[in-house]
Design a protein around this motif. Structure first.
Motif, PDB file in Angstrom:
ATOM      1  N   TYR A  70       0.861  -0.924  -0.292  1.00  0.00           N
ATOM      2  CA  TYR A  70      -0.189  -0.147  -0.059  1.00  0.00           C
ATOM      3  C   TYR A  70       0.896   1.140   0.435  1.00  0.00           C
ATOM      4  CZ  TYR A  70      -3.232   3.792   1.856  1.00  0.00           C
ATOM      5  OH  TYR A  70      -3.597   4.741   2.079  1.00  0.00           O
ATOM      6  N   SER A  71       0.611   2.179  -1.222  1.00  0.00           N
ATOM      7  CA  SER A  71       1.479   3.347  -0.776  1.00  0.00           C
ATOM      8  C   SER A  71       0.016   4.138  -1.345  1.00  0.00           C
ATOM      9  CB  SER A  71       2.853   3.171  -1.816  1.00  0.00           C
ATOM     10  OG  SER A  71       1.880   2.755  -2.675  1.00  0.00           O
ATOM     11  N   ASN A  72       0.621   5.687  -0.097  1.00  0.00           N
ATOM     12  CA  ASN A  72       0.318   6.639  -0.310  1.00  0.00           C
ATOM     13  C   ASN A  72       0.967   7.118  -1.528  1.00  0.00           C
ATOM     14  OD1 ASN A  72      -0.761   9.669   0.410  1.00  0.00           O
ATOM     15  ND2 ASN A  72      -0.642   9.107   2.034  1.00  0.00           N
ATOM     16  N   VAL A  73       0.574   7.474  -2.568  1.00  0.00           N
ATOM     17  CA  VAL A  73       1.133   7.972  -4.386  1.00  0.00           C
ATOM     18  C   VAL A  73       1.335   9.715  -3.625  1.00  0.00           C
ATOM     19  CG1 VAL A  73       0.563   8.854  -6.832  1.00  0.00           C
ATOM     20  CG2 VAL A  73       0.017   6.268  -5.037  1.00  0.00           C
ATOM     21  N   PRO A  74       0.238  10.627  -3.211  1.00  0.00           N
ATOM     22  CA  PRO A  74       0.686  12.065  -3.069  1.00  0.00           C
ATOM     23  C   PRO A  74       1.659  12.026  -2.516  1.00  0.00           C
ATOM     24  CG  PRO A  74      -1.674  11.296  -3.098  1.00  0.00           C
ATOM     25  CD  PRO A  74      -1.198  10.070  -3.084  1.00  0.00           C
ATOM     26  N   ALA A  75       1.842  11.253  -1.296  1.00  0.00           N
ATOM     27  CA  ALA A  75       2.900  12.054   0.233  1.00  0.00           C
ATOM     28  C   ALA A  75       3.954  11.521  -0.665  1.00  0.00           C
ATOM     29  CB  ALA A  75       2.573  11.632   1.185  1.00  0.00           C
ATOM     30  N   LYS A 130       7.517  -2.460  -9.094  1.00  0.00           N
ATOM     31  CA  LYS A 130       7.097  -3.762  -9.126  1.00  0.00           C
ATOM     32  C   LYS A 130       5.319  -3.537  -8.603  1.00  0.00           C
ATOM     33  CE  LYS A 130      10.314  -7.695  -7.277  1.00  0.00           C
ATOM     34  NZ  LYS A 130      10.698  -8.344  -6.378  1.00  0.00           N
ATOM     35  N   ALA A 131       5.208  -2.686  -8.150  1.00  0.00           N
ATOM     36  CA  ALA A 131       3.909  -2.091  -8.218  1.00  0.00           C
ATOM     37  C   ALA A 131       3.617  -0.828  -9.173  1.00  0.00           C
ATOM     38  CB  ALA A 131       3.625  -0.763  -7.019  1.00  0.00           C
ATOM     39  N   GLU A 132       4.679  -1.403 -10.184  1.00  0.00           N
ATOM     40  CA  GLU A 132       4.035  -0.394 -11.631  1.00  0.00           C
ATOM     41  C   GLU A 132       4.117   1.529 -10.864  1.00  0.00           C
ATOM     42  OE1 GLU A 132       0.979  -1.834 -13.627  1.00  0.00           O
ATOM     43  OE2 GLU A 132       2.706  -3.185 -13.687  1.00  0.00           O
ATOM     44  N   PHE A 133       4.785   2.329 -10.228  1.00  0.00           N
ATOM     45  CA  PHE A 133       4.157   3.056  -9.304  1.00  0.00           C
ATOM     46  C   PHE A 133       5.342   3.990 -10.781  1.00  0.00           C
ATOM     47  CE2 PHE A 133       5.937   6.569  -7.510  1.00  0.00           C
ATOM     48  CZ  PHE A 133       4.783   7.607  -6.991  1.00  0.00           C
ATOM     49  N   PHE A 134       6.393   3.560 -10.727  1.00  0.00           N
ATOM     50  CA  PHE A 134       7.404   4.528 -11.822  1.00  0.00           C
ATOM     51  C   PHE A 134       6.649   4.747 -13.419  1.00  0.00           C
ATOM     52  CE2 PHE A 134      10.004   3.553  -8.373  1.00  0.00           C
ATOM     53  CZ  PHE A 134      10.002   4.402  -8.257  1.00  0.00           C
ATOM     54  N   LYS A 135       6.376   3.744 -14.214  1.00  0.00           N
ATOM     55  CA  LYS A 135       5.465   3.193 -14.685  1.00  0.00           C
ATOM     56  C   LYS A 135       4.909   4.779 -14.995  1.00  0.00           C
ATOM     57  CE  LYS A 135       5.420  -0.746 -17.136  1.00  0.00           C
ATOM     58  NZ  LYS A 135       5.066  -1.667 -17.372  1.00  0.00           N
ATOM     59  N   GLU A 136       3.427   4.566 -13.897  1.00  0.00           N
ATOM     60  CA  GLU A 136       2.372   5.641 -14.217  1.00  0.00           C
ATOM     61  C   GLU A 136       2.836   6.927 -13.765  1.00  0.00           C
ATOM     62  OE1 GLU A 136      -1.313   6.293 -11.202  1.00  0.00           O
ATOM     63  OE2 GLU A 136      -0.653   3.609 -11.865  1.00  0.00           O
ATOM     64  N   PHE A 137       3.879   7.364 -13.172  1.00  0.00           N
ATOM     65  CA  PHE A 137       4.207   8.375 -13.616  1.00  0.00           C
ATOM     66  C   PHE A 137       5.737   8.815 -14.236  1.00  0.00           C
ATOM     67  CE2 PHE A 137       1.750   8.074  -9.868  1.00  0.00           C
ATOM     68  CZ  PHE A 137       0.494   8.607  -9.930  1.00  0.00           C
ATOM     69  N   ARG A 138       6.260   8.172 -14.623  1.00  0.00           N
ATOM     70  CA  ARG A 138       6.949   8.028 -15.536  1.00  0.00           C
ATOM     71  C   ARG A 138       8.779   9.365 -14.530  1.00  0.00           C
ATOM     72  NH1 ARG A 138       3.673   7.818 -18.446  1.00  0.00           N
ATOM     73  NH2 ARG A 138       3.566   7.766 -21.218  1.00  0.00           N
TER      74      ARG A 138
END
Length: 85
Positions: A47-52, A73-81
């Motif tokens: 679980y990650s607080n994306v805005p923070a 692995k949670a594809e966080f960087f792919k989504e926000f480049r």
């Protein structure tokens, strides 16, 4: 320097890790600036607080290698480049 790293919680043989923003000179269980997520390696849930997290990354915080891998692995960087390594 502020880092995004893991802080161990839970009981013996049943670790759960919080993803926290913390001063890089602090120890693992030291005082954190903000809790930004958690990671359960047994159930493999994140679980990650994306805005923070984005706010800290924009201010220059560096994720540790493990936190970087978890977010990748949670594809966080792919989504926000956003890419660091």
């Amino acid at each position: 320097m502020v880092k995004l790293r893991l802080k161990r919680c839970g009981r013996k043989q049943r670790a759960i890790y919080r993803i926290v923003a913390i001063d890089g000179r602090s120890r693992r269980e030291g005082r954190d600036l903000q809790k930004v997520g958690f990671y359960d390696p047994i159930k493999n849930k994140t679980y990650s607080n994306v805005p923070a997290i984005l706010d800290f990354l924009e201010k220059g915080a560096q994720p540790t290698g493990t936190v970087y891998d978890i977010l990748r692995k949670a594809e966080f960087f792919k989504e926000f480049r956003v890419d660091f390594y």
